[in-house]
Design a protein around this motif. Sequence first.
Motif, PDB file in Angstrom:
ATOM      1  N   LYS A 175      15.026  13.978  11.989  1.00  0.00           N
ATOM      2  CA  LYS A 175      13.794  14.350  12.688  1.00  0.00           C
ATOM      3  C   LYS A 175      12.564  13.916  11.883  1.00  0.00           C
ATOM      4  CE  LYS A 175      13.551  18.248  14.933  1.00  0.00           C
ATOM      5  NZ  LYS A 175      13.455  19.696  15.256  1.00  0.00           N
ATOM      6  N   SER A 176      12.638  14.079  10.558  1.00  0.00           N
ATOM      7  CA  SER A 176      11.496  13.678   9.719  1.00  0.00           C
ATOM      8  C   SER A 176      11.300  12.167   9.749  1.00  0.00           C
ATOM      9  CB  SER A 176      11.695  14.166   8.279  1.00  0.00           C
ATOM     10  OG  SER A 176      12.700  13.427   7.604  1.00  0.00           O
ATOM     11  N   LEU A 177      12.396  11.412   9.852  1.00  0.00           N
ATOM     12  CA  LEU A 177      12.275   9.955   9.971  1.00  0.00           C
ATOM     13  C   LEU A 177      11.566   9.567  11.258  1.00  0.00           C
ATOM     14  CD1 LEU A 177      15.704   8.516   8.735  1.00  0.00           C
ATOM     15  CD2 LEU A 177      13.546   8.697   7.483  1.00  0.00           C
ATOM     16  N   ASN A 178      11.854  10.288  12.326  1.00  0.00           N
ATOM     17  CA  ASN A 178      11.167  10.006  13.593  1.00  0.00           C
ATOM     18  C   ASN A 178       9.672  10.262  13.491  1.00  0.00           C
ATOM     19  OD1 ASN A 178      13.417   9.175  15.140  1.00  0.00           O
ATOM     20  ND2 ASN A 178      14.077  11.297  15.382  1.00  0.00           N
ATOM     21  N   LEU A 179       9.296  11.285  12.732  1.00  0.00           N
ATOM     22  CA  LEU A 179       7.871  11.541  12.515  1.00  0.00           C
ATOM     23  C   LEU A 179       7.244  10.444  11.659  1.00  0.00           C
ATOM     24  CD1 LEU A 179       7.935  15.405  11.887  1.00  0.00           C
ATOM     25  CD2 LEU A 179       7.077  14.214  13.903  1.00  0.00           C
TER      26      LEU A 179
ATOM     27  N   ASP B  25       7.143   1.862  12.765  1.00  0.00           N
ATOM     28  CA  ASP B  25       7.584   1.578  14.128  1.00  0.00           C
ATOM     29  C   ASP B  25       8.907   2.302  14.363  1.00  0.00           C
ATOM     30  OD1 ASP B  25       9.825  -0.069  13.317  1.00  0.00           O
ATOM     31  OD2 ASP B  25       8.417  -1.699  12.990  1.00  0.00           O
ATOM     32  N   GLN B  26       9.304   2.393  15.606  1.00  0.00           N
ATOM     33  CA  GLN B  26      10.498   3.170  15.944  1.00  0.00           C
ATOM     34  C   GLN B  26      11.747   2.585  15.315  1.00  0.00           C
ATOM     35  OE1 GLN B  26      10.443   6.105  17.370  1.00  0.00           O
ATOM     36  NE2 GLN B  26      12.653   6.272  17.024  1.00  0.00           N
ATOM     37  N   GLN B  27      11.752   1.272  15.108  1.00  0.00           N
ATOM     38  CA  GLN B  27      12.925   0.641  14.519  1.00  0.00           C
ATOM     39  C   GLN B  27      13.176   1.158  13.111  1.00  0.00           C
ATOM     40  OE1 GLN B  27      14.982  -1.116  16.204  1.00  0.00           O
ATOM     41  NE2 GLN B  27      16.396  -1.589  14.521  1.00  0.00           N
ATOM     42  N   ALA B  28      12.122   1.560  12.425  1.00  0.00           N
ATOM     43  CA  ALA B  28      12.276   2.110  11.079  1.00  0.00           C
ATOM     44  C   ALA B  28      13.128   3.371  11.115  1.00  0.00           C
ATOM     45  CB  ALA B  28      10.905   2.415  10.472  1.00  0.00           C
ATOM     46  N   ALA B  29      12.884   4.225  12.098  1.00  0.00           N
ATOM     47  CA  ALA B  29      13.668   5.451  12.220  1.00  0.00           C
ATOM     48  C   ALA B  29      15.118   5.137  12.560  1.00  0.00           C
ATOM     49  CB  ALA B  29      13.056   6.362  13.276  1.00  0.00           C
ATOM     50  N   VAL B  30      15.339   4.166  13.456  1.00  0.00           N
ATOM     51  CA  VAL B  30      16.699   3.804  13.865  1.00  0.00           C
ATOM     52  C   VAL B  30      17.475   3.253  12.680  1.00  0.00           C
ATOM     53  CG1 VAL B  30      18.065   2.270  15.330  1.00  0.00           C
ATOM     54  CG2 VAL B  30      16.019   3.411  16.251  1.00  0.00           C
ATOM     55  N   GLU B  31      16.879   2.305  11.952  1.00  0.00           N
ATOM     56  CA  GLU B  31      17.550   1.702  10.792  1.00  0.00           C
ATOM     57  C   GLU B  31      17.768   2.740   9.695  1.00  0.00           C
ATOM     58  OE1 GLU B  31      18.729  -1.281   9.922  1.00  0.00           O
ATOM     59  OE2 GLU B  31      18.276  -2.352  11.774  1.00  0.00           O
TER      60      GLU B  31
END
Length: 286
Positions: A255-259, A265-271
Amino acid sequence: CSAAAGAQVAQQHGYPAAAAKSGAPMMQRPSLGAGGVTGRCHSFAQALEMLELHLGSENTFNPARPALRAQLLEKLQRPQNASIAAMQGFRGGLNEGVWFVTCAGQEDLVLKLVRCRRIAPNILTEAENFQKLSREHANAFRDPLLALPFKIFSCVGRGGMKVNDLIVMRRVPGERLAEWIARKWHTAQLAHIWQLFERLGARLAEYHCRYCEVQHGDFQPSNIFYDEETDDLCFIDMGGMGVPTTETDIEHFVKSLNLLSQSYDQQAAVEGEFHFKQGYQRARGR
């Protein structure tokens, strides 16, 4: 985790198998080199020590007052010429003050002033939770992966009334992982980020297995320190360790990565989630 799994993780990271059991004596971890946390020369053998600090007539903790300063430094076993400097800027939402104690030739210390009253009858104060942890997981207080206190002072004011708790920890070198990520992202060093996320997942798995699935409670990039020079990771803000929460450490970190991804960018959270979970699952043998 199971005793067998705990023993396996312990042996993989340089501990005897018996150390995976809660309360077993924990040895200093040998260096793991580039693969993980290194066992630097810190004194982790001290148990959690409970002491009193007498505030005097002002009834508040103010280390600039000569009498209180002298008393504090003596009980910290630091010379009277040691520096005590207040932390500037954000010091954590639940802290009433943070100070750094520095002295040439000795480890830097962090002093954290917190409330000593429960917010609800069934919710322990931070100091009470650390005392509980020291009884249930004594080996955690010798673990270089965790920034846990070695002294807690009950700050006693007029009439013997307890006013605050003062938590004493060794200062962790390095920087918050959130800041390290920002530097690496803006210099396009993404491979370094994903590599560290895998190792972080493995360290979290090691922590969960060693302490019988006890959760950190607020596992996110601002509560993880990374020292790039020595390649050390350390989990900080451990006051909620073992306190029941609605999320696991993995869920909270994701959840913190999504924030964080809102700044990138969203890809950062996915990776980030992929590499973090991959490191965790590999360490757990899944």
